[in-house]
Design a protein around this motif. Structure first.
Motif, PDB file in Angstrom:
ATOM      1  N   ARG A 283       0.829  -1.217   0.000  1.00  0.00           N
ATOM      2  CA  ARG A 283       0.000   0.000   0.000  1.00  0.00           C
ATOM      3  C   ARG A 283       0.859   1.262   0.000  1.00  0.00           C
ATOM      4  O   ARG A 283       0.538   2.234  -0.687  1.00  0.00           O
ATOM      5  CB  ARG A 283      -0.917   0.000   1.218  1.00  0.00           C
ATOM      6  CG  ARG A 283      -1.948  -1.107   1.135  1.00  0.00           C
ATOM      7  CD  ARG A 283      -3.212  -0.736   1.828  1.00  0.00           C
ATOM      8  NE  ARG A 283      -4.226  -1.756   1.510  1.00  0.00           N
ATOM      9  CZ  ARG A 283      -5.479  -1.486   1.239  1.00  0.00           C
ATOM     10  NH1 ARG A 283      -5.889  -0.237   1.227  1.00  0.00           N
ATOM     11  NH2 ARG A 283      -6.338  -2.448   0.968  1.00  0.00           N
ATOM     12  N   LEU A 284       1.926   1.226   0.793  1.00  0.00           N
ATOM     13  CA  LEU A 284       2.797   2.404   0.855  1.00  0.00           C
ATOM     14  C   LEU A 284       3.433   2.675  -0.503  1.00  0.00           C
ATOM     15  O   LEU A 284       3.560   3.824  -0.931  1.00  0.00           O
ATOM     16  CB  LEU A 284       3.887   2.199   1.909  1.00  0.00           C
ATOM     17  CG  LEU A 284       3.414   2.215   3.367  1.00  0.00           C
ATOM     18  CD1 LEU A 284       4.531   1.787   4.305  1.00  0.00           C
ATOM     19  CD2 LEU A 284       2.907   3.601   3.751  1.00  0.00           C
ATOM     20  N   ARG A 285       3.829   1.616  -1.175  1.00  0.00           N
ATOM     21  CA  ARG A 285       4.478   1.799  -2.483  1.00  0.00           C
ATOM     22  C   ARG A 285       3.465   2.267  -3.516  1.00  0.00           C
ATOM     23  O   ARG A 285       3.803   3.015  -4.429  1.00  0.00           O
ATOM     24  CB  ARG A 285       5.133   0.494  -2.915  1.00  0.00           C
ATOM     25  CG  ARG A 285       6.387   0.255  -2.097  1.00  0.00           C
ATOM     26  CD  ARG A 285       7.107  -0.999  -2.453  1.00  0.00           C
ATOM     27  NE  ARG A 285       8.254  -1.169  -1.541  1.00  0.00           N
ATOM     28  CZ  ARG A 285       8.927  -2.273  -1.363  1.00  0.00           C
ATOM     29  NH1 ARG A 285       8.597  -3.354  -2.046  1.00  0.00           N
ATOM     30  NH2 ARG A 285       9.932  -2.340  -0.529  1.00  0.00           N
ATOM     31  N   ARG A 286       2.237   1.803  -3.354  1.00  0.00           N
ATOM     32  CA  ARG A 286       1.205   2.211  -4.314  1.00  0.00           C
ATOM     33  C   ARG A 286       0.892   3.700  -4.197  1.00  0.00           C
ATOM     34  O   ARG A 286       0.631   4.372  -5.185  1.00  0.00           O
ATOM     35  CB  ARG A 286      -0.070   1.394  -4.074  1.00  0.00           C
ATOM     36  CG  ARG A 286      -0.691   0.864  -5.359  1.00  0.00           C
ATOM     37  CD  ARG A 286      -1.924   0.042  -5.075  1.00  0.00           C
ATOM     38  NE  ARG A 286      -1.602  -1.168  -4.336  1.00  0.00           N
ATOM     39  CZ  ARG A 286      -2.451  -1.790  -3.515  1.00  0.00           C
ATOM     40  NH1 ARG A 286      -3.659  -1.301  -3.320  1.00  0.00           N
ATOM     41  NH2 ARG A 286      -2.100  -2.896  -2.901  1.00  0.00           N
ATOM     42  N   ARG A 287       0.886   4.194  -2.975  1.00  0.00           N
ATOM     43  CA  ARG A 287       0.526   5.608  -2.834  1.00  0.00           C
ATOM     44  C   ARG A 287       1.759   6.501  -2.779  1.00  0.00           C
ATOM     45  O   ARG A 287       1.664   7.699  -2.494  1.00  0.00           O
ATOM     46  CB  ARG A 287      -0.350   5.815  -1.609  1.00  0.00           C
ATOM     47  CG  ARG A 287       0.365   5.764  -0.280  1.00  0.00           C
ATOM     48  CD  ARG A 287      -0.641   5.913   0.856  1.00  0.00           C
ATOM     49  NE  ARG A 287       0.032   5.977   2.136  1.00  0.00           N
ATOM     50  CZ  ARG A 287      -0.519   5.694   3.292  1.00  0.00           C
ATOM     51  NH1 ARG A 287      -1.768   5.291   3.326  1.00  0.00           N
ATOM     52  NH2 ARG A 287       0.138   5.785   4.403  1.00  0.00           N
ATOM     53  N   GLY A 288       2.951   5.939  -2.991  1.00  0.00           N
ATOM     54  CA  GLY A 288       4.182   6.722  -2.967  1.00  0.00           C
ATOM     55  C   GLY A 288       4.634   6.932  -1.548  1.00  0.00           C
ATOM     56  O   GLY A 288       4.257   6.203  -0.648  1.00  0.00           O
ATOM     57  N   ARG A 289       5.430   7.917  -1.330  1.00  0.00           N
ATOM     58  CA  ARG A 289       5.902   8.219   0.020  1.00  0.00           C
ATOM     59  C   ARG A 289       4.699   8.549   0.891  1.00  0.00           C
ATOM     60  O   ARG A 289       3.894   9.406   0.569  1.00  0.00           O
ATOM     61  CB  ARG A 289       6.847   9.417  -0.038  1.00  0.00           C
ATOM     62  CG  ARG A 289       7.440   9.757   1.298  1.00  0.00           C
ATOM     63  CD  ARG A 289       8.600   8.829   1.618  1.00  0.00           C
ATOM     64  NE  ARG A 289       9.134   9.138   2.948  1.00  0.00           N
ATOM     65  CZ  ARG A 289       8.860   8.385   4.010  1.00  0.00           C
ATOM     66  NH1 ARG A 289       8.084   7.344   3.914  1.00  0.00           N
ATOM     67  NH2 ARG A 289       9.383   8.697   5.176  1.00  0.00           N
ATOM     68  N   SER A 290       4.581   7.842   1.978  1.00  0.00           N
ATOM     69  CA  SER A 290       3.381   8.019   2.800  1.00  0.00           C
ATOM     70  C   SER A 290       3.406   9.380   3.473  1.00  0.00           C
ATOM     71  O   SER A 290       4.409   9.795   4.046  1.00  0.00           O
ATOM     72  CB  SER A 290       3.342   6.945   3.873  1.00  0.00           C
ATOM     73  OG  SER A 290       4.454   7.079   4.701  1.00  0.00           O
ATOM     74  N   GLU A 291       2.310  10.065   3.389  1.00  0.00           N
ATOM     75  CA  GLU A 291       2.220  11.360   4.046  1.00  0.00           C
ATOM     76  C   GLU A 291       1.714  11.140   5.470  1.00  0.00           C
ATOM     77  O   GLU A 291       0.958  10.202   5.711  1.00  0.00           O
ATOM     78  CB  GLU A 291       1.263  12.278   3.267  1.00  0.00           C
ATOM     79  CG  GLU A 291      -0.191  11.867   3.286  1.00  0.00           C
ATOM     80  CD  GLU A 291      -0.520  10.801   2.264  1.00  0.00           C
ATOM     81  OE1 GLU A 291      -1.700  10.613   1.987  1.00  0.00           O
ATOM     82  OE2 GLU A 291       0.409  10.133   1.761  1.00  0.00           O
TER      83      GLU A 291
ATOM     84  N   GLU B 177      10.586   3.006   5.593  1.00  0.00           N
ATOM     85  CA  GLU B 177       9.561   1.977   5.814  1.00  0.00           C
ATOM     86  C   GLU B 177      10.014   0.832   6.731  1.00  0.00           C
ATOM     87  O   GLU B 177       9.286   0.421   7.634  1.00  0.00           O
ATOM     88  CB  GLU B 177       9.118   1.449   4.451  1.00  0.00           C
ATOM     89  CG  GLU B 177       8.194   0.280   4.509  1.00  0.00           C
ATOM     90  CD  GLU B 177       8.789  -0.898   3.787  1.00  0.00           C
ATOM     91  OE1 GLU B 177       9.217  -0.726   2.643  1.00  0.00           O
ATOM     92  OE2 GLU B 177       8.855  -1.975   4.378  1.00  0.00           O
TER      93      GLU B 177
END
Lengths: 195, 130
Positions: free
Chosen positions: A94-102, A139
């Protein structure tokens, strides 16, 4: 879980998996009571988003149920460790899908369990601050810190979950904790830790 | 450098986070519904295919014959083997001469010109005469 058959409550997770595969619904309830909060908490801290964390926890539990048929009670991993590993991988996806997690501000995540309004707000502020600081960690560091300091896993268990050596885990958790302390250093008063 | 008070604050934050997230009743219900559907699937699979892989935590059944059938490739393969066997048996009974012809006389010659089933052929002729 309260209200369950005492015999089931006394069993280890691996034995409950076998019972589950044989159709015991009580085993499903006990396993859910034990493992779902841990999966949800891990996902919530790593993702910083309640809705996503619930999706991940449900998906991870579904994979656990599906694995029950071939579960080996004498296998290397305990169900909880296995589940943490699944949650960790789903979170990475999920983190990779949405890019750097905000850093996500989600006071509702903590609000459910807190008793009064004021206490709830303080609790929510603290959790939100922790989530923001966690979100700034790389991560792997984030996963290791959450598993060590919030979920209470041992370093060898974390090594199994993250597929790393124990020394690497020790390094990750130490660096992660130092980074968190630095990030939160200026917020002590604001978070009610002044005294 | 991290100071000790910061460590204490972190420990307090970790403790807050530890008991901060209880699953909602809705999530618990969804997870238990998933569990029930998986269990129903397992029960259905156990009924329709009684032989399993045999790992711990699974329901075994069927016995050695079902295992033999599985080892041969399932019932279709067993049907083929059975058909071939029965065909050979019928040919042997009803047309032993064809076997002799097809084998180039090898079977007869191996049995010393007497034939593999001479008595049965004789009975057949006698039955036809009656």
């Amino acid at each position: 879980m309260s209200g369950e058959v005492p015999e089931l409550d006394a069993l280890e997770d691996g034995a409950l998996m076998v019972l589950f595969a044989n159709g015991d619904r009580g085993a499903a309830r006990v396993l859910t009571g034990r493992l779902l909060p841990r999966a949800l908490n891990h996902a919530a801290r790593v993702l910083g988003d309640r809705a996503e964390a619930e999706d991940v926890a449900q998906e991870a539990m579904m994979r656990l149920w599906k694995a029950a048929r071939d579960w080996r009670q004498d296998g290397a991993a305990a169900p909880a460790t296995w589940l943490y590993r699944v949650v960790a991988n789903l979170c990475v996806d999920r983190l990779r899908r949405r890019g750097r997690s905000e850093p996500l501000d989600d006071p509702d995540m903590a609000a459910d369990a807190a008793p009064g309004v004021e206490a709830r707000m303080v609790h929510a502020d603290r959790i939100a601050a922790l989530d923001r600081a966690l979100a700034d960690l790389p991560e792997r560091q984030r996963q290791a810190v959450v598993l060590r300091h919030i979920e209470g896993l041992s370093n060898p268990e974390i090594a199994m979950v993250l597929d790393l050596g124990v020394e690497a885990v020790e390094s990750l958790t130490a660096r992660g904790k130092r980074a968190l302390a630095r990030a939160l250093a200026g917020q002590k008063e604001a978070l009610g830790y002044g005294d | 450098m991290v100071t000790e008070p910061n460590d204490k604050m972190l420990e307090a934050l970790f403790a807050d986070a530890r008991d901060g997230t209880d699953p909602s009743d809705d999530l618990k219900a969804r997870v238990l519904a998933d569990a029930a559907s998986v269990q129903a699937g397992l029960a259905h699979a156990a009924q329709s295919r009684p032989v399993s892989g045999g790992s711990a935590g699974t329901v075994d059944g069927g016995g050695w014959f079902a295992g033999l059938v599985d080892a041969m490739g399932g019932w279709p393969a067993v049907s083929g083997v059975t058909l071939a066997g029965v065909t050979g048996l019928v040919l042997g009974f009803y047309a032993p001469d064809m076997i002799d012809t097809l084998s180039g006389g090898q079977i007869w010659s191996l049995s010393g010109e007497v034939g593999a089933t001479p008595d049965i052929g004789t009975l057949w002729v006698e039955a036809g005469d009656v």
